[in-house]
Design an enzyme around this catalytic site. Structure first.
Site, short mmCIF file in Angstrom:
data_model
loop_
_atom_site.label_atom_id
_atom_site.label_comp_id
_atom_site.label_asym_id
_atom_site.label_seq_id
_atom_site.Cartn_x
_atom_site.Cartn_y
_atom_site.Cartn_z
N SER A 102 0.80 -1.22 0.00
CA SER A 102 0.00 0.00 0.00
C SER A 102 0.84 1.27 0.00
CB SER A 102 -0.94 0.01 1.21
OG SER A 102 -0.22 -0.16 2.41
N ASP A 108 -5.70 7.49 8.96
CA ASP A 108 -5.83 6.18 9.60
C ASP A 108 -4.70 5.90 10.59
OD1 ASP A 108 -3.67 5.58 7.96
OD2 ASP A 108 -4.60 3.84 7.03
N HIS A 163 -0.92 4.63 7.44
CA HIS A 163 -0.26 4.89 6.16
C HIS A 163 0.29 6.32 6.13
CE1 HIS A 163 -2.96 1.51 5.11
NE2 HIS A 163 -1.96 1.17 4.34
#
Length: 287
Positions: A82, A245, A248
């Site tokens: 990611s 979040d 990340h």
């Protein structure tokens, strides 16, 4: 992003790390029944803190020709998880690939054609599929690989992780593509994870990063130690460097990461000779 693969939840990842941390503690002779209970409670606390998904599951689509007016495009390929895909960035230009593409174009005076094969949630074992999904005749001028965080949280043996990374580097080399590897970030920067679980995650991620560095250099790739070149920023400025979040990178975090990786990418392209601290060149060049 072309992938529709859903990411493994950060919550379940840390739950697994909690179990893995107990195993590490047992090896160290410290995982008493009470210690295991503490780690289980801390894993639950981490789940509650990072169990929300304000970012969704699809990062901004940055795949295009950047600075097209410059002409004679450089082909830049990005593989991994990611972070490589850019989840958490608020716009395509702020993803890792977009940030690198803009910087490479500025430094080389050439357009950059970006292809993102990275997928949210990927472990090192999925690099082979990312490479295999490329067109048979595709050859990038440089490939950037960032992977490892999910290997740590899912307790993948380090030997397996580095074997998959080495195989991907070799497969890209067979296509004539030089590789720059960004090693596993330091999971100790994740403030929502309480101590001592966070320290165990930090230790595991740094061990994997060291193994990745050694294996990638042996395979002929260039290496950027992310824990060294950008890790301190994430530790000292978490509100600025992490996205909503708290897991990340934010847009600013990606800017820092792209700028930090740029010297090795330019070196792989033949546009730089010396590289700064935290960058490592192999004894032999791929190809």
């Amino acid at each position: 992003m072309t992938s529709t693969r859903a990411p493994r939840g950060q919550a379940s990842s840390w739950a697994r790390l909690g179990v893995g941390a107990g195993a590490l503690g047992a090896i160290a002779g410290a995982a008493s029944y009470g210690a295991r209970g503490l780690l289980a409670r801390q894993a639950a606390l981490a789940r509650s803190r990072i169990n929300h998904h304000p970012l969704g599951e699809v990062p901004p689509d940055a795949d295009k020709v950047w600075k097209k007016r410059y002409g004679d495009p450089v082909d830049l390929l990005v593989l991994g998880d990611s972070i490589a895909a850019g989840l958490g960035a608020d716009a395509a230009k702020h993803t890792l690939g977009g940030g690198l593409a803009r910087r490479v174009a500025k430094r080389t005076g050439r357009a950059v054609r970006l292809r993102t094969a990275a997928r949210v949630g990927s472990e090192s074992s999925e690099l082979a599929g990312q490479v295999a999904d490329l067109p048979a005749d595709y050859r990038a001028d440089v490939a950037v690989v960032v992977v490892g965080g999910n290997d740590v949280t899912h307790r993948v043996p380090t030997a397996d992780s580095v074997r998959h990374l080495t195989e991907a580097i070799t497969a890209l080399g067979e296509r004539g593509t030089p590789v720059v590897v960004g090693t596993c970030p330091d999971l100790g920067a994740l403030r929502p994870v309480p101590q001592p679980l966070r320290s165990l995650g930090s230790r595991a991620s740094r061990q994997l990063a060291a193994a990745q560095r050694e294996a990638a250099l042996a395979a002929g790739a260039r290496v950027v130690s992310l824990a060294h070149v950008v890790g301190p920023f994430f530790i000292t400025n978490p509100d600025e460097m992490f996205s909503l979040d708290r897991f990340h990178p934010s847009t600013h975090g990606y800017k820092r990461t792209a700028a930090a990786m740029l010297p090795s990418v330019l070196a792989a392209l033949g546009h730089a000779d010396a590289v700064p601290f935290g960058h490592h060149a192999p004894d032999r060049v791929q190809g």
